[in-house]
Enzyme design. Structure first.
Site, PDB file in Angstrom:
ATOM      1  N   GLY A 260     -29.280 -45.556 -17.511  1.00  0.00           N
ATOM      2  CA  GLY A 260     -30.048 -45.162 -16.839  1.00  0.00           C
ATOM      3  C   GLY A 260     -31.860 -45.362 -16.176  1.00  0.00           C
ATOM      4  O   GLY A 260     -32.150 -45.692 -15.182  1.00  0.00           O
ATOM      5  N   PHE A 261     -31.930 -46.103 -17.218  1.00  0.00           N
ATOM      6  CA  PHE A 261     -33.172 -46.892 -17.942  1.00  0.00           C
ATOM      7  C   PHE A 261     -34.076 -46.182 -16.918  1.00  0.00           C
ATOM      8  O   PHE A 261     -35.533 -46.390 -16.996  1.00  0.00           O
ATOM      9  CB  PHE A 261     -33.244 -48.320 -16.124  1.00  0.00           C
ATOM     10  CG  PHE A 261     -31.805 -49.234 -16.544  1.00  0.00           C
ATOM     11  CD1 PHE A 261     -31.520 -50.037 -17.396  1.00  0.00           C
ATOM     12  CD2 PHE A 261     -30.946 -48.988 -15.198  1.00  0.00           C
ATOM     13  CE1 PHE A 261     -30.062 -50.100 -17.313  1.00  0.00           C
ATOM     14  CE2 PHE A 261     -29.961 -49.405 -15.802  1.00  0.00           C
ATOM     15  CZ  PHE A 261     -29.799 -50.112 -16.475  1.00  0.00           C
ATOM     16  N   ILE A 486     -25.561 -43.648 -21.983  1.00  0.00           N
ATOM     17  CA  ILE A 486     -26.685 -44.151 -20.585  1.00  0.00           C
ATOM     18  C   ILE A 486     -26.353 -45.571 -21.162  1.00  0.00           C
ATOM     19  O   ILE A 486     -26.450 -46.279 -19.926  1.00  0.00           O
ATOM     20  CB  ILE A 486     -27.516 -44.315 -20.488  1.00  0.00           C
ATOM     21  CG1 ILE A 486     -28.452 -44.945 -21.164  1.00  0.00           C
ATOM     22  CG2 ILE A 486     -28.539 -42.611 -20.233  1.00  0.00           C
ATOM     23  CD1 ILE A 486     -30.252 -44.304 -21.214  1.00  0.00           C
ATOM     24  N   ILE A 650     -31.038 -51.907 -38.844  1.00  0.00           N
ATOM     25  CA  ILE A 650     -30.231 -52.193 -37.622  1.00  0.00           C
ATOM     26  C   ILE A 650     -28.696 -51.473 -37.551  1.00  0.00           C
ATOM     27  O   ILE A 650     -27.667 -51.578 -38.769  1.00  0.00           O
ATOM     28  CB  ILE A 650     -29.782 -53.640 -37.202  1.00  0.00           C
ATOM     29  CG1 ILE A 650     -31.398 -54.118 -36.625  1.00  0.00           C
ATOM     30  CG2 ILE A 650     -29.264 -54.026 -35.878  1.00  0.00           C
ATOM     31  CD1 ILE A 650     -31.924 -53.462 -36.276  1.00  0.00           C
ATOM     32  N   THR A 655     -24.335 -53.733 -30.861  1.00  0.00           N
ATOM     33  CA  THR A 655     -24.614 -53.101 -29.576  1.00  0.00           C
ATOM     34  C   THR A 655     -26.351 -53.410 -30.169  1.00  0.00           C
ATOM     35  O   THR A 655     -26.469 -52.629 -29.101  1.00  0.00           O
ATOM     36  CB  THR A 655     -24.306 -52.025 -30.002  1.00  0.00           C
ATOM     37  OG1 THR A 655     -24.340 -50.950 -30.987  1.00  0.00           O
ATOM     38  CG2 THR A 655     -23.050 -51.450 -29.485  1.00  0.00           C
ATOM     39  N   LYS A 722     -35.523 -47.481 -36.079  1.00  0.00           N
ATOM     40  CA  LYS A 722     -36.667 -47.002 -34.842  1.00  0.00           C
ATOM     41  C   LYS A 722     -35.891 -47.209 -33.537  1.00  0.00           C
ATOM     42  O   LYS A 722     -37.354 -46.809 -32.904  1.00  0.00           O
ATOM     43  CB  LYS A 722     -37.608 -48.643 -35.782  1.00  0.00           C
ATOM     44  CG  LYS A 722     -38.288 -48.418 -36.523  1.00  0.00           C
ATOM     45  CD  LYS A 722     -39.158 -49.169 -36.718  1.00  0.00           C
ATOM     46  CE  LYS A 722     -40.490 -48.708 -37.684  1.00  0.00           C
ATOM     47  NZ  LYS A 722     -41.483 -50.415 -37.820  1.00  0.00           N
ATOM     48  N   GLY A 723     -34.780 -47.076 -33.188  1.00  0.00           N
ATOM     49  CA  GLY A 723     -34.976 -47.482 -32.533  1.00  0.00           C
ATOM     50  C   GLY A 723     -34.655 -48.686 -31.168  1.00  0.00           C
ATOM     51  O   GLY A 723     -36.050 -49.094 -31.540  1.00  0.00           O
ATOM     52  N   GLY A 725     -33.640 -49.322 -27.388  1.00  0.00           N
ATOM     53  CA  GLY A 725     -33.613 -49.331 -25.793  1.00  0.00           C
ATOM     54  C   GLY A 725     -34.699 -49.453 -24.956  1.00  0.00           C
ATOM     55  O   GLY A 725     -33.969 -50.358 -24.184  1.00  0.00           O
ATOM     56  N   GLU A 726     -36.116 -49.888 -25.948  1.00  0.00           N
ATOM     57  CA  GLU A 726     -36.386 -50.458 -24.505  1.00  0.00           C
ATOM     58  C   GLU A 726     -37.801 -51.779 -25.086  1.00  0.00           C
ATOM     59  O   GLU A 726     -37.706 -52.579 -24.665  1.00  0.00           O
ATOM     60  CB  GLU A 726     -38.417 -49.308 -24.617  1.00  0.00           C
ATOM     61  CG  GLU A 726     -36.923 -48.350 -23.838  1.00  0.00           C
ATOM     62  CD  GLU A 726     -37.236 -46.519 -23.597  1.00  0.00           C
ATOM     63  OE1 GLU A 726     -38.014 -46.276 -24.868  1.00  0.00           O
ATOM     64  OE2 GLU A 726     -38.630 -46.352 -22.436  1.00  0.00           O
TER      65      GLU A 726
HETATM   66 MO1  MOS Z   1     -36.339 -44.306 -20.883  1.00  0.00          MO
HETATM   67  S1  MOS Z   1     -37.622 -45.032 -19.441  1.00  0.00           S
HETATM   68  O1  MOS Z   1     -36.851 -43.185 -21.979  1.00  0.00           O
HETATM   69  O2  MOS Z   1     -34.846 -43.730 -20.029  1.00  0.00           O
END
Ligand code: MOS
Length: 759
Positions: A260-261, A486, A650, A655, A722-723, A725-726
């Site tokens: 998705g990104f 995603i 974590i 993953t 804290k996440g 993904g980014e």
């Molecule tokens: Mo992310 S840019 O919040 O899918």
């Protein structure tokens, strides 16, 4: 003997809340087998060979003007072509259409509505949908539709060419902090200073899976829509709004997403197209975009940052100024958080930040992994490197010297910030203390070798979410929430949290997501899913535990008559006394004796905003990079990366590592490869394919080492996560850029760093 004892687990070793059986372990994806065997189905893969109709989108060859004539006769005369939808024959939108206005991630302004006007606002604008019995026929027929245009010659593309049009946005999604101190004056008085501009151009999301919508036209005119999206409820609310449908009339399903990104944060136009055709023809319709058309909606906006930094002779930061210009479209106002990082990362009393938008004749930009964060941190972290070099201080030392103990933008303490430890552990693993301070001085064969460091930072947010849990008498647990996966591993981590919380095996848990009939959850984005849905899953399982324990106390001869929930342990599908593991009841016994087949809970988890708002909540990272630059050819190879990340607890080290690895690879891509090239005369992106839009291949990727720095945080959410993904991508491009400088002595201030910039 209790099941616990059979398994050799002693009750004393189990913490009441998080036992650590699954949480924190490198657990493989529960959906891994389905994915590699092709059993995981994506939006375009549903209902193949069922007599479904296919739509092919026609894209505008001009960037600005009007459609003056449409001739679809020849296309319609083909046997098997059912319709050609253009602005001339589409029905109007529902009178209460708010399109994207009700969405979770809308830019302000008036969203683009496909096929609603003869006006062309950007190149590749979708101008028609051809519907035929096969995809090939629809594609062929699309070549037989003739359009005439009135072309407007005066085009505004190219950020730097249009800077004079820059203006403040009406509404910024991330308000720019007010100036503090007097940055101009402090800069003038600084002994060491830099004033430079940093730029990166357009970048497009290129997930493996194309955007696709399969709309199944069912009984009572109800639609079941398989959509590529980061949030089924988002797509559903869009469809409801645009077509005036009720919740029951449009169910949206998305079990898997091939990347998705950010591209799937907004419904893309194939969804509108497929639903439109399905409703009009009362047939099932599938619309899949081509790779070229994947370049026809949002992108990471081209951004220019003019940064001035001043420091004392000892290397204390005295002034920070960042004047940022980024693009938006002529019809919407897209803003992202680019400059705030400049006021937050380092201790500094004199800061001035500004962010202006330049409207261009392009589609509106769109969030792309760590939107604004990668952009802002890239420029700031290169600028800091330049300042450190000028001050004659090691760039890591320089960062430590100006370490921010609190968030000066918000004037709040951090809920947790183990960045110092990221620097320390990263530097140690990388061997930073062996760095030659001189740039352009390390030769290895024909390669110049350089080492660079940069900081990464990203938000740690929690949103409201609902989750439902059902435990059946046979000990099987089903947990559900309308969230998405995603590609991040949502199925797996939610299964871990549910199994851990309730004390059942992961094999006994089924986690369901990606269906608009499931309990409300926000779209998957902003790195918040673990914090948000994870907290809801934990809460609902905690409530299920309480319910089960209440029942257990009431069964005949209950060993828990006078016990409280703190006195017992939930593990291996049993409740047992902490004091005496021999005293236990299995979940099955409890339910059988209570004469119920299942128990169920459905709950909403809300962030504790009162407490959270007292703190600044972010993940941090320190990225160390080694590059080798060919002296003659200027080619750059990233030979080593160490990324030390502090992101709270974590949940799954496997993953999580994959998330960070992916982020680093994309950071390498951002630094060295990705660039959508604009033809200024035609306002058209030229390299709209994966042959010419470069992304790294295996040969570009070498050693990558990910460290998770221990970080305890009770504030961010009940799980303390804290996440991830980014954060993995943030700082990488800057570290590479700084390493390239260290290797060559040449400072490149625009991305990507292609070989011609080094020769
Ligand atoms: Mo992310 S840019 O919040 O899918």
């Amino acid at each position: 003997m209790s099941l616990l004892q059979k398994l050799g687990v002693s009750a004393e070793n189990l913490a009441p809340e998080i036992t650590g059986k699954y949480i924190g372990k490198p657990i493989s994806r529960v959906d891994g087998r389905a994915k590699v065997t092709g059993n995981a189905k994506y939006a375009a893969e549903f209902n193949i060979g069922t007599g479904i109709l296919y739509g092919y989108v026609i894209s505008s060859p001009i960037a600005k003007g009007k459609i003056t004539a449409v001739n679809a006769r020849q296309a319609l005369s083909q046997k098997g072509v059912l319709n050609v939808f253009t602005h001339e024959n589409v029905p109007g939108l529902a009178w209460f259409d708010r399109s994207y206005q009700d969405q979770d991630a809308p830019p302000g302004g008036s969203p683009f509505r496909p096929l609603q006007s003869d006006e062309i606002l950007f190149s590749q604008q979708p101008i028609a949908l051809v519907i035929a019995e096969t995809f090939e026929l629809a594609r062929y027929a699309s070549t037989l539709v003739h359009f005439e245009y009135e072309v407007k010659e005066e085009l505004n593309v190219g950020l730097e060419l249009n800077l004079y049009k820059a203006k403040k946005p009406k509404k910024h999604r991330f308000p720019v902090p007010k100036p503090r101190g007097d940055a101009e004056k402090a800069l003038a008085g600084s002994v060491v200073k830099i004033e430079e501009a940093y730029y990166h151009g357009y970048e497009h999301h290129n997930p493996m899976e194309m955007f696709a919508s399969t709309v199944i036209y069912g009984d009572d005119d109800r639609l079941t829509i398989y959509d590529k999206t980061q949030g089924v409820l988002n797509s559903q609310s869009y469809v409801k709004s645009v077509f005036g449908l009720s919740e029951d009339e449009a169910r949206v399903i998305s079990p898997f997403m091939g990347g998705g990104f950010g591209a799937g944060l907004r419904p893309q136009y194939q969804l509108y197209m497929a639903v439109l055709a399905s409703l009009e023809l009362k047939r099932s319709v599938k619309v899949v975009l081509t790779r070229q058309q994947m370049f026809s909606f949002g992108h990471r906006p081209a951004t220019l940052q003019k940064i001035s930094l001043g420091a004392s002779a000892e290397g204390k930061l005295q002034a920070v100024i960042n004047r940022c210009y980024s693009e938006t479209s002529t019809f919407e106002e897209y803003t992202e958080n680019v400059v705030n990082w400049s006021g937050q990362m380092y201790q500094c009393d004199n800061v001035m930040l500004d962010h202006k938008l330049v409207p261009l004749d392009l589609f509106t930009p769109l969030d792309m992994r760590a939107p604004g964060g990668v952009t802002g941190m890239y420029a700031l972290e290169v600028a800091i490197d330049e300042l450190a070099v000028k001050a004659g201080i090691d760039p890591l030392e320089f960062r430590l010297l100006n370490y921010a103990e609190k968030d000066q933008n918000l004037d709040k303490p951090f809920s947790s910030k183990e960045l110092r430890e990221c620097y320390r552990q990263g530097a140690e693993r990388f061997g930073w203390n062996k760095r030659n301070p001189e740039a352009g001085a390390t030769l290895e064969g024909n390669n110049l070798v350089g080492w660079g460091v940069a900081t990464g930072c990203w938000e740690a947010n929690q949103m409201p979410s609902r989750a439902k849990a059902m435990l059946s008498a046979d000990g099987k647990l089903t947990v559900s929430s309308a969230t998405a996966d995603i590609g991040t591993g949502t199925y797996t981590v939610m299964t871990q949290v549910a199994a851990e919380t309730l004390g059942v095996a992961m094999e006994d848990v089924l986690f369901k997501l990606g269906d608009s009939v499931l309990p409300m959850s926000p779209l998957q984005g902003g790195s918040w899913t673990m914090a948000t849905v994870g907290s809801a899953v934990k809460l609902v399982c905690d409530q299920l535990k309480a319910k089960l324990f209440k029942m257990a106390k009431k069964v005949e001869n209950s060993p828990f008559g006078n016990s409280k929930e703190e006195d017992v342990v939930f593990a291996d599908r049993c409740i047992s006394l902490k004091e005496d593991a021999q005293q236990y009841l299995t979940f099955t016994e409890i339910m059988r004796k209570s004469k119920v087949n299942y128990i169920e809970e459905d709950t909403t988890s809300l962030p504790n905003m009162l407490e959270q708002n007292e703190y600044s909540r972010f993940t941090h990272s320190a990225v160390f990079v080694e590059v080798k630059v060919d002296q003659d050819l200027g080619t750059v190879h990233v030979s080593r990366v160490v990324n030390a990340v502090a992101a709270g607890r974590i949940i799954n080290t496997k993953t999580s590592r994959s998330q960070v690895l992916g982020g680093i690879v994309w950071g390498i891509s951002m630094a060295l490869h990705e660039d959508t090239v604009m033809d200024d005369n035609f306002g058209r992106f030229m390299n709209t394919n994966l042959a010419e839009y470069h992304v790294p291949v295996n040969a570009d990727i070498n050693d990558i080492d990910v460290i998770f720095v221990e970080e305890h945080d009770d504030i961010v959410n009940p799980l303390g996560v804290k996440g991830l993904g980014e954060i993995g991508i943030v700082g990488v491009a800057a570290a590479i850029s700084n390493a390239v400088y260290h290797a060559t002595g040449k400072r490149v201030r625009d991305l990507p760093i292609q070989l011609d910039k080094l020769l």
